[in-house]
Design a protein around this motif. Structure first.
Motif, PDB file in Angstrom:
ATOM      1  N   ASP A  45     115.580 176.036  19.405  1.00 56.50           N
ATOM      2  CA  ASP A  45     115.574 175.044  20.489  1.00 56.50           C
ATOM      3  C   ASP A  45     114.221 174.330  20.576  1.00 56.50           C
ATOM      4  OD1 ASP A  45     118.176 175.588  21.134  1.00 56.50           O
ATOM      5  OD2 ASP A  45     117.733 176.777  22.924  1.00 56.50           O
ATOM      6  N   LYS A  46     113.160 175.092  20.377  1.00 55.88           N
ATOM      7  CA  LYS A  46     111.823 174.491  20.525  1.00 55.88           C
ATOM      8  C   LYS A  46     111.571 173.337  19.549  1.00 55.88           C
ATOM      9  CE  LYS A  46     109.156 177.769  23.100  1.00 55.88           C
ATOM     10  NZ  LYS A  46     108.070 177.320  23.935  1.00 55.88           N
ATOM     11  N   LYS A  47     112.340 173.314  18.461  1.00 56.58           N
ATOM     12  CA  LYS A  47     112.153 172.245  17.467  1.00 56.58           C
ATOM     13  C   LYS A  47     112.548 170.872  18.014  1.00 56.58           C
ATOM     14  CE  LYS A  47     112.720 175.160  13.369  1.00 56.58           C
ATOM     15  NZ  LYS A  47     113.760 175.609  12.428  1.00 56.58           N
ATOM     16  N   TYR A  48     113.423 170.809  19.035  1.00 48.50           N
ATOM     17  CA  TYR A  48     113.783 169.506  19.600  1.00 48.50           C
ATOM     18  C   TYR A  48     112.867 169.101  20.758  1.00 48.50           C
ATOM     19  CZ  TYR A  48     116.630 172.202  23.021  1.00 48.50           C
ATOM     20  OH  TYR A  48     117.070 173.083  23.973  1.00 48.50           O
ATOM     21  N   SER A  49     111.964 170.010  21.141  1.00 46.41           N
ATOM     22  CA  SER A  49     111.090 169.772  22.308  1.00 46.41           C
ATOM     23  C   SER A  49     110.370 168.429  22.258  1.00 46.41           C
ATOM     24  CB  SER A  49     110.024 170.860  22.410  1.00 46.41           C
ATOM     25  OG  SER A  49     110.606 172.025  22.902  1.00 46.41           O
ATOM     26  N   LYS A  50     109.746 168.162  21.108  1.00 49.07           N
ATOM     27  CA  LYS A  50     108.931 166.967  20.985  1.00 49.07           C
ATOM     28  C   LYS A  50     109.808 165.718  21.160  1.00 49.07           C
ATOM     29  CE  LYS A  50     105.440 165.007  17.874  1.00 49.07           C
ATOM     30  NZ  LYS A  50     106.161 163.842  17.303  1.00 49.07           N
ATOM     31  N   LEU A  51     110.920 165.679  20.413  1.00 46.25           N
ATOM     32  CA  LEU A  51     111.823 164.525  20.475  1.00 46.25           C
ATOM     33  C   LEU A  51     112.392 164.328  21.885  1.00 46.25           C
ATOM     34  CD1 LEU A  51     113.522 162.314  18.894  1.00 46.25           C
ATOM     35  CD2 LEU A  51     115.262 164.079  18.644  1.00 46.25           C
ATOM     36  N   PHE A  52     112.908 165.404  22.480  1.00 49.01           N
ATOM     37  CA  PHE A  52     113.522 165.298  23.807  1.00 49.01           C
ATOM     38  C   PHE A  52     112.496 164.860  24.848  1.00 49.01           C
ATOM     39  CE2 PHE A  52     117.541 168.235  23.416  1.00 49.01           C
ATOM     40  CZ  PHE A  52     117.979 167.473  22.348  1.00 49.01           C
ATOM     41  N   SER A  53     111.263 165.349  24.724  1.00 44.84           N
ATOM     42  CA  SER A  53     110.220 164.969  25.676  1.00 44.84           C
ATOM     43  C   SER A  53     109.847 163.504  25.496  1.00 44.84           C
ATOM     44  CB  SER A  53     108.979 165.834  25.513  1.00 44.84           C
ATOM     45  OG  SER A  53     109.322 167.176  25.652  1.00 44.84           O
ATOM     46  N   GLU A  54     109.775 163.072  24.249  1.00 46.37           N
ATOM     47  CA  GLU A  54     109.463 161.653  23.966  1.00 46.37           C
ATOM     48  C   GLU A  54     110.518 160.732  24.568  1.00 46.37           C
ATOM     49  OE1 GLU A  54     107.158 162.258  19.703  1.00 46.37           O
ATOM     50  OE2 GLU A  54     109.153 161.343  19.713  1.00 46.37           O
ATOM     51  N   LYS A  55     111.772 161.190  24.549  1.00 50.54           N
ATOM     52  CA  LYS A  55     112.871 160.383  25.106  1.00 50.54           C
ATOM     53  C   LYS A  55     112.940 160.532  26.631  1.00 50.54           C
ATOM     54  CE  LYS A  55     114.500 159.083  21.063  1.00 50.54           C
ATOM     55  NZ  LYS A  55     114.422 157.691  20.617  1.00 50.54           N
ATOM     56  N   GLU A  56     112.004 161.303  27.143  1.00 50.16           N
ATOM     57  CA  GLU A  56     111.915 161.557  28.587  1.00 50.16           C
ATOM     58  C   GLU A  56     113.183 162.167  29.160  1.00 50.16           C
ATOM     59  OE1 GLU A  56     110.316 158.072  30.515  1.00 50.16           O
ATOM     60  OE2 GLU A  56     108.429 158.259  29.430  1.00 50.16           O
ATOM     61  N   LEU A  57     113.813 163.021  28.380  1.00 46.42           N
ATOM     62  CA  LEU A  57     114.972 163.769  28.888  1.00 46.42           C
ATOM     63  C   LEU A  57     114.458 164.749  29.932  1.00 46.42           C
ATOM     64  CD1 LEU A  57     117.991 164.548  28.756  1.00 46.42           C
ATOM     65  CD2 LEU A  57     117.407 166.180  26.980  1.00 46.42           C
ATOM     66  N   TYR A  58     115.054 164.695  31.082  1.00 46.24           N
ATOM     67  CA  TYR A  58     114.626 165.561  32.165  1.00 46.24           C
ATOM     68  C   TYR A  58     115.709 166.602  32.431  1.00 46.24           C
ATOM     69  CZ  TYR A  58     112.224 167.023  36.404  1.00 46.24           C
ATOM     70  OH  TYR A  58     111.535 167.759  37.332  1.00 46.24           O
TER      71      TYR A  58
END
Ligand SMILES: [Fe+2]
Ligand SMILES: [Fe+2]
Length: 135
Positions: A122-135
């Motif tokens: 799961d942590k591998k998507y952290s950067k992408l999801f945060s960049e997309k501002e997924l809350y």
């Protein structure tokens, strides 16, 4: 003492997903607590049903955003989710109040799988999801 103690280091940086992970941790902790109080087959049956329902919901949630953001590791990640659902099916036939070893194996499997999956996959998507501002 809880079977799994939530740590800040478990966070994937997306609050909605962290909440879902916390809920899964809570379900696994309930199983463990109930085991020591004296577990019933009714409890086990309901827990497996709830766990299945909630993981399907949680996995689809992650997969929906991985697809939406064209995440590179989608296929591999979904593969781990699908395998987990399959593995749960196997425990359905072994876990019972009279098979304590199977219940402990099940709880241990859930704990190890979840922590390894959160921390490693799961942590591998952290950067992408945060960049997309997924809350
Ligand atoms: Fe995942
Ligand atoms: Fe997850």
């Amino acid at each position: 003492m809880s079977f799994i103690t939530w740590k800040d280091s478990f966070s994937v940086g997306v609050p909605s997903i962290d909440d879902q992970h916390r809920k899964l941790v809570e379900m696994i902790n309930n199983l463990y607590d109930e085991f020591y109080k004296g577990i019933t087959d009714e409890f086990l049956g309901n827990l497996i049903k709830e766990l299945e329902k909630y993981t399907v919901y949680h996995f689809s949630y992650e997969e929906k955003f991985m697809k939406l953001y064209s995440y590179n590791g989608f296929k591999e990640h979904k593969g781990e989710h699908d395998q987990f659902i399959e593995q749960i099916q196997g425990f359905k036939t072994t876990v019972s109040k009279d098979n304590k070893t199977a219940v402990i194996d099940f709880a241990t499997f859930l704990k190890n799988w979840l922590l390894k999956h959160i921390m490693g996959t799961d942590k591998k998507y952290s950067k992408l999801f945060s960049e997309k501002e997924l809350y």
